[in-house]
Design a protein around this motif. Structure first.
Motif, PDB file in Angstrom:
ATOM      1  N   VAL A 158      10.749  39.056  19.340  1.00 17.47           N
ATOM      2  CA  VAL A 158      11.402  39.378  20.617  1.00 17.47           C
ATOM      3  C   VAL A 158      11.534  40.897  20.715  1.00 17.47           C
ATOM      4  O   VAL A 158      12.313  41.517  20.011  1.00 17.47           O
ATOM      5  N   LYS A 159      10.744  41.477  21.600  1.00 17.34           N
ATOM      6  CA  LYS A 159      10.736  42.928  21.770  1.00 17.34           C
ATOM      7  C   LYS A 159      11.440  43.353  23.069  1.00 17.34           C
ATOM      8  O   LYS A 159      11.851  44.490  23.205  1.00 17.34           O
ATOM      9  N   THR A 160      11.557  42.407  24.020  1.00 18.99           N
ATOM     10  CA  THR A 160      12.171  42.693  25.307  1.00 18.99           C
ATOM     11  C   THR A 160      13.110  41.553  25.677  1.00 18.99           C
ATOM     12  O   THR A 160      12.767  40.390  25.544  1.00 18.99           O
ATOM     13  N   ILE A 161      14.309  41.930  26.149  1.00 22.42           N
ATOM     14  CA  ILE A 161      15.288  40.965  26.643  1.00 22.42           C
ATOM     15  C   ILE A 161      15.612  41.362  28.076  1.00 22.42           C
ATOM     16  O   ILE A 161      15.808  42.548  28.364  1.00 22.42           O
ATOM     17  N   THR A 162      15.674  40.388  28.964  1.00 18.74           N
ATOM     18  CA  THR A 162      16.073  40.650  30.341  1.00 18.74           C
ATOM     19  C   THR A 162      17.456  40.053  30.559  1.00 18.74           C
ATOM     20  O   THR A 162      17.663  38.864  30.336  1.00 18.74           O
ATOM     21  N   LEU A 163      18.394  40.905  30.949  1.00 20.85           N
ATOM     22  CA  LEU A 163      19.738  40.477  31.311  1.00 20.85           C
ATOM     23  C   LEU A 163      19.811  40.514  32.831  1.00 20.85           C
ATOM     24  O   LEU A 163      19.671  41.569  33.438  1.00 20.85           O
ATOM     25  N   SER A 164      19.987  39.354  33.439  1.00 18.25           N
ATOM     26  CA  SER A 164      20.005  39.251  34.888  1.00 18.25           C
ATOM     27  C   SER A 164      21.365  38.753  35.354  1.00 18.25           C
ATOM     28  O   SER A 164      21.935  37.848  34.750  1.00 18.25           O
ATOM     29  N   TYR A 165      21.886  39.359  36.400  1.00 16.73           N
ATOM     30  CA  TYR A 165      23.138  38.923  37.010  1.00 16.73           C
ATOM     31  C   TYR A 165      22.886  38.530  38.447  1.00 16.73           C
ATOM     32  O   TYR A 165      22.187  39.245  39.178  1.00 16.73           O
ATOM     33  N   THR A 166      23.462  37.425  38.853  1.00 12.42           N
ATOM     34  CA  THR A 166      23.513  37.057  40.263  1.00 12.42           C
ATOM     35  C   THR A 166      24.960  37.214  40.688  1.00 12.42           C
ATOM     36  O   THR A 166      25.847  36.593  40.111  1.00 12.42           O
ATOM     37  N   PHE A 167      25.190  38.075  41.654  1.00 10.59           N
ATOM     38  CA  PHE A 167      26.534  38.407  42.117  1.00 10.59           C
ATOM     39  C   PHE A 167      26.691  37.762  43.489  1.00 10.59           C
ATOM     40  O   PHE A 167      25.921  38.043  44.406  1.00 10.59           O
ATOM     41  N   PHE A 168      27.668  36.887  43.636  1.00  9.52           N
ATOM     42  CA  PHE A 168      27.827  36.180  44.895  1.00  9.52           C
ATOM     43  C   PHE A 168      29.287  36.078  45.294  1.00  9.52           C
ATOM     44  O   PHE A 168      30.183  36.077  44.466  1.00  9.52           O
ATOM     45  N   GLU A 169      29.492  35.987  46.605  1.00 18.01           N
ATOM     46  CA  GLU A 169      30.839  35.865  47.147  1.00 18.01           C
ATOM     47  C   GLU A 169      31.337  34.445  46.930  1.00 18.01           C
ATOM     48  O   GLU A 169      30.601  33.476  47.101  1.00 18.01           O
ATOM     49  N   ILE A 170      32.609  34.337  46.559  1.00 18.67           N
ATOM     50  CA  ILE A 170      33.242  33.032  46.412  1.00 18.67           C
ATOM     51  C   ILE A 170      33.940  32.749  47.736  1.00 18.67           C
ATOM     52  O   ILE A 170      34.961  33.357  48.049  1.00 18.67           O
ATOM     53  N   LEU A 171      33.342  31.879  48.512  1.00 11.83           N
ATOM     54  CA  LEU A 171      33.870  31.600  49.848  1.00 11.83           C
ATOM     55  C   LEU A 171      35.238  30.940  49.755  1.00 11.83           C
ATOM     56  O   LEU A 171      35.478  30.089  48.912  1.00 11.83           O
ATOM     57  N   GLY A 172      36.113  31.361  50.611  1.00  8.28           N
ATOM     58  CA  GLY A 172      37.456  30.791  50.650  1.00  8.28           C
ATOM     59  C   GLY A 172      38.398  31.411  49.644  1.00  8.28           C
ATOM     60  O   GLY A 172      39.574  31.085  49.612  1.00  8.28           O
ATOM     61  N   ALA A 173      37.921  32.316  48.805  1.00  5.38           N
ATOM     62  CA  ALA A 173      38.775  32.916  47.783  1.00  5.38           C
ATOM     63  C   ALA A 173      39.297  34.290  48.187  1.00  5.38           C
ATOM     64  O   ALA A 173      40.144  34.841  47.518  1.00  5.38           O
ATOM     65  N   ALA A 174      38.764  34.850  49.270  1.00  4.77           N
ATOM     66  CA  ALA A 174      39.182  36.193  49.683  1.00  4.77           C
ATOM     67  C   ALA A 174      40.622  36.169  50.172  1.00  4.77           C
ATOM     68  O   ALA A 174      41.067  35.208  50.777  1.00  4.77           O
ATOM     69  N   PRO A 175      41.345  37.226  49.878  1.00  6.55           N
ATOM     70  CA  PRO A 175      42.724  37.289  50.350  1.00  6.55           C
ATOM     71  C   PRO A 175      42.779  37.295  51.875  1.00  6.55           C
ATOM     72  O   PRO A 175      41.973  37.943  52.528  1.00  6.55           O
ATOM     73  N   VAL A 176      43.718  36.558  52.409  1.00  2.00           N
ATOM     74  CA  VAL A 176      43.882  36.483  53.856  1.00  2.00           C
ATOM     75  C   VAL A 176      44.831  37.578  54.295  1.00  2.00           C
ATOM     76  O   VAL A 176      45.933  37.708  53.772  1.00  2.00           O
ATOM     77  N   ILE A 177      44.397  38.390  55.230  1.00  2.00           N
ATOM     78  CA  ILE A 177      45.232  39.471  55.759  1.00  2.00           C
ATOM     79  C   ILE A 177      45.702  39.012  57.133  1.00  2.00           C
ATOM     80  O   ILE A 177      44.897  38.763  58.025  1.00  2.00           O
ATOM     81  N   ARG A 178      46.987  38.895  57.280  1.00  2.00           N
ATOM     82  CA  ARG A 178      47.544  38.415  58.543  1.00  2.00           C
ATOM     83  C   ARG A 178      48.290  39.542  59.231  1.00  2.00           C
ATOM     84  O   ARG A 178      49.008  40.301  58.598  1.00  2.00           O
ATOM     85  N   ASN A 179      48.117  39.603  60.514  1.00  2.00           N
ATOM     86  CA  ASN A 179      48.881  40.554  61.312  1.00  2.00           C
ATOM     87  C   ASN A 179      50.164  39.863  61.757  1.00  2.00           C
ATOM     88  O   ASN A 179      50.109  38.902  62.524  1.00  2.00           O
ATOM     89  N   GLU A 180      51.270  40.331  61.268  1.00  2.00           N
ATOM     90  CA  GLU A 180      52.531  39.723  61.621  1.00  2.00           C
ATOM     91  C   GLU A 180      53.050  40.372  62.904  1.00  2.00           C
ATOM     92  O   GLU A 180      53.049  41.589  63.054  1.00  2.00           O
ATOM     93  N   VAL A 181      53.499  39.534  63.807  1.00  2.00           N
ATOM     94  CA  VAL A 181      54.070  40.019  65.053  1.00  2.00           C
ATOM     95  C   VAL A 181      55.579  40.067  64.879  1.00  2.00           C
ATOM     96  O   VAL A 181      56.211  39.065  64.570  1.00  2.00           O
ATOM     97  N   LYS A 182      56.125  41.258  65.037  1.00  2.00           N
ATOM     98  CA  LYS A 182      57.573  41.415  64.907  1.00  2.00           C
ATOM     99  C   LYS A 182      58.229  41.167  66.249  1.00  2.00           C
ATOM    100  O   LYS A 182      57.703  41.605  67.281  1.00  2.00           O
ATOM    101  N   PRO A 183      59.330  40.458  66.244  1.00  2.00           N
ATOM    102  CA  PRO A 183      59.990  40.203  67.525  1.00  2.00           C
ATOM    103  C   PRO A 183      60.460  41.514  68.135  1.00  2.00           C
ATOM    104  O   PRO A 183      60.956  42.404  67.454  1.00  2.00           O
ATOM    105  N   SER A 184      60.267  41.618  69.426  1.00  2.00           N
ATOM    106  CA  SER A 184      60.680  42.849  70.101  1.00  2.00           C
ATOM    107  C   SER A 184      62.143  42.761  70.497  1.00  2.00           C
ATOM    108  O   SER A 184      62.693  41.688  70.722  1.00  2.00           O
TER     109      SER A 184
END
Length: 186
Positions: A158-184
């Motif tokens: 073995v003279k050559t090794i290939t290290l390969s990564y597949t980088f993918f988004e985990i759907l549904g795992a992203a933090p949810v950013i909510r806009n809060e409406v403050k009462p006027s």
């Protein structure tokens, strides 16, 4: 008829639920797309002969490690170098760069794979971004290191090794950013 439908539904759910551990077991046996977490690699790394013996570098032997990157989704992902020449037993580091090109935060995971298959058992990652899910803010870029050592018992052909990564988004795992409406005040 309702009883049959309930039984079939329960069996389908059980089958789907059992696929994840079955997939991991098959990947572990075949050495393809090894999906592990930091603790498993940490145990392997600290329990490996290379660490116990305080690695004696084989300076008379060079193995070329090629780095490959694949991405699923709107990310830019690549290694800073396409290959390194390393000596078995030598602790080596490579850095991968990832950029979230989206206007929203995402959570992503990298899955490693090796070629040839025999290299998997002789390639120990001491530190890797693939151990954990990565959270990337909108337009954020990160440099993520991989620290590894190649076991000196790697077969001589073995003279050559290939290290390969597949980088993918985990759907549904992203933090949810909510806009809060403050009462006027009236």
């Amino acid at each position: 008829m309702s009883l049959k439908l309930v039984v079939v539904t329960v069996m389908m759910f059980g089958f789907g639920f059992a696929l994840v551990p079955a997939y991991r077991a098959i990947c572990e046996l075949t050495g393809i797309n090894v999906v592990t977490n930091k603790n498993e690699y940490g145990i392997r790394a600290f329990g490996s002969k290379a660490v116990k013996e305080n690695t004696q570098v084989q300076s008379d032997r060079i193995v070329t490690v090629e780095f490959d990157s694949n991405v699923k989704g709107l990310l830019r992902f690549k290694p800073v170098k396409s290959y390194l020449e390393v000596h078995p037993g030598e602790i080596t580091q490579i850095v991968y760069e990832v950029v979230n090109e989206q206007n929203r935060a995402i959570v992503a995971q990298a899955i490693p794979s090796f070629a040839p298959k025999v290299a998997t058992q002789h390639f120990t990652k001491l530190e890797c971004f693939c151990f954990e899910q990565q959270t990337l803010q909108p337009k954020e870029s990160k440099q993520m290191p991989v620290v590894f050592v190649i076991d000196k018992d790697l077969p001589k052909d073995v003279k050559t090794i290939t290290l390969s990564y597949t980088f993918f988004e985990i759907l549904g795992a992203a933090p949810v950013i909510r806009n809060e409406v403050k009462p006027s005040k009236i």
